[in-house]
Design a protein around this motif. Structure first.
Motif, PDB file in Angstrom:
ATOM      1  N   UNK A 100      19.028  29.846  34.726  1.00 40.36           N
ATOM      2  CA  UNK A 100      20.273  29.662  33.993  1.00 40.36           C
ATOM      3  C   UNK A 100      20.302  30.474  32.707  1.00 40.36           C
ATOM      4  N   UNK A 101      19.148  30.594  32.066  1.00 42.28           N
ATOM      5  CA  UNK A 101      19.059  31.386  30.839  1.00 42.28           C
ATOM      6  C   UNK A 101      19.270  32.867  31.123  1.00 42.28           C
ATOM      7  N   UNK A 102      18.722  33.359  32.224  1.00 40.14           N
ATOM      8  CA  UNK A 102      18.735  34.787  32.513  1.00 40.14           C
ATOM      9  C   UNK A 102      20.020  35.273  33.163  1.00 40.14           C
ATOM     10  N   UNK A 103      20.621  34.436  33.966  1.00 41.50           N
ATOM     11  CA  UNK A 103      21.621  34.912  34.914  1.00 41.50           C
ATOM     12  C   UNK A 103      22.894  35.442  34.273  1.00 41.50           C
ATOM     13  N   UNK A 104      23.308  34.921  33.121  1.00 39.07           N
ATOM     14  CA  UNK A 104      24.606  35.341  32.577  1.00 39.07           C
ATOM     15  C   UNK A 104      24.606  36.821  32.200  1.00 39.07           C
ATOM     16  N   UNK A 105      23.450  37.365  31.792  1.00 32.15           N
ATOM     17  CA  UNK A 105      23.383  38.793  31.499  1.00 32.15           C
ATOM     18  C   UNK A 105      23.512  39.606  32.788  1.00 32.15           C
ATOM     19  N   UNK A 106      22.799  39.199  33.832  1.00 32.50           N
ATOM     20  CA  UNK A 106      22.848  39.922  35.106  1.00 32.50           C
ATOM     21  C   UNK A 106      24.254  39.907  35.688  1.00 32.50           C
ATOM     22  N   UNK A 107      24.955  38.802  35.572  1.00 32.91           N
ATOM     23  CA  UNK A 107      26.278  38.690  36.178  1.00 32.91           C
ATOM     24  C   UNK A 107      27.326  39.546  35.485  1.00 32.91           C
ATOM     25  N   UNK A 108      26.996  40.126  34.347  1.00 34.39           N
ATOM     26  CA  UNK A 108      27.931  41.046  33.703  1.00 34.39           C
ATOM     27  C   UNK A 108      27.930  42.421  34.365  1.00 34.39           C
ATOM     28  N   UNK A 109      26.951  42.693  35.220  1.00 32.41           N
ATOM     29  CA  UNK A 109      26.877  43.981  35.915  1.00 32.41           C
ATOM     30  C   UNK A 109      27.917  44.004  37.029  1.00 32.41           C
ATOM     31  N   UNK A 110      28.821  44.958  36.990  1.00 32.02           N
ATOM     32  CA  UNK A 110      29.918  45.012  37.956  1.00 32.02           C
ATOM     33  C   UNK A 110      29.475  45.528  39.329  1.00 32.02           C
ATOM     34  N   UNK A 111      28.577  46.509  39.365  1.00 33.21           N
ATOM     35  CA  UNK A 111      28.185  47.119  40.637  1.00 33.21           C
ATOM     36  C   UNK A 111      27.332  46.142  41.435  1.00 33.21           C
ATOM     37  N   UNK A 112      27.804  45.758  42.613  1.00 33.26           N
ATOM     38  CA  UNK A 112      27.155  44.703  43.379  1.00 33.26           C
ATOM     39  C   UNK A 112      25.737  45.077  43.796  1.00 33.26           C
ATOM     40  N   UNK A 113      25.527  46.318  44.250  1.00 35.49           N
ATOM     41  CA  UNK A 113      24.189  46.682  44.722  1.00 35.49           C
ATOM     42  C   UNK A 113      23.181  46.648  43.586  1.00 35.49           C
ATOM     43  N   UNK A 114      23.598  47.094  42.399  1.00 34.20           N
ATOM     44  CA  UNK A 114      22.694  47.060  41.247  1.00 34.20           C
ATOM     45  C   UNK A 114      22.488  45.610  40.798  1.00 34.20           C
TER      46      UNK A 114
END
Length: 213
Positions: free
Chosen positions: A185-199
């Protein structure tokens, strides 16, 4: 970056070896938009250095970063966000999760020139220590010469919340599972800002591998 240009720059710096030094320099003209994403699991030492200049009105710069460190890995981030024109916006959000004897540092500076009135700027660095041997250093700072500005900065360094762990344990999760849920939960919000699905999917895979360490 020319007037009204849009750039998204995403870096997945995974499984590096040795020493890594990376420099990003951006000069933004009127109405331009720059977004960067960084996800790394560190190395013997890793340094990412950003210098962004908002030189034209209505520029928008967003910097997002995440490090997930284990063993003796290191990651260090330095940011200079320079507002040199009015009506611009910048947002910085960097997070780190550290286990083992890993080390990280964040040094960020928001510089608002006298001519950069109506600036809106925010900077945050959050760190989660998952072992007694991990170390996170944070130094956010502001230097403001304009008088009509909204600017703030902050940092946190802490551990998983005992009450949240206890709550999950009462719902049947093991200690390890509860720690994994809260760390994700701590980490995921940064990752979910990435728009490109494969990345984004590759970054999620790196997060899952880190949680299984």
């Amino acid at each position: 970056m020319e007037d009204r240009s849009i750039v998204t720059y995403t870096q997945l710096a995974l499984n590096n070896e040795g020493w890594v030094f990376d420099f990003t320099r951006v000069l933004m003209k009127r109405d331009s938009q720059f977004t960067s994403h960084l996800v790394t699991n560190g190395s013997e030492t890793v340094r990412y250095d950003y210098a962004v200049q908002l030189k034209g009105e209505n520029g928008v710069a967003h910097l997002n970063g995440l490090w997930m460190l284990n063993g003796s890995s290191e990651a260090h981030v330095h940011v200079l966000m320079e507002h040199a024109s009015p009506y611009c916006e910048s947002l910085q959000h960097f997070k780190g999760a550290l286990d083992g004897s890993s080390r990280s540092s964040f040094e960020g500076k928001i510089l608002v020139r006298q001519e950069a009135q109506k600036t809106n700027s925010f900077q945050m660095n959050n760190n989660l220590l998952l072992s007694p041997g991990a170390q996170a250093n944070s130094k956010p700072n502001l230097e403001i010469f304009a008088d009509d500005v909204k600017a703030s900065h902050g940092s946190t360094v802490g551990q998983l919340d005992d009450e949240e762990l206890f709550y999950l344990r009462t719902r049947g999760y093991t200690k390890s599972e509860a720690e994994g849920i809260l760390t994700q939960g701590f980490l995921r919000d940064i990752i979910e800002k990435i728009d490109q699905k494969d990345i984004r999917d590759e970054a999620i895979s790196a997060m899952i591998a880190f949680l299984k360490r």
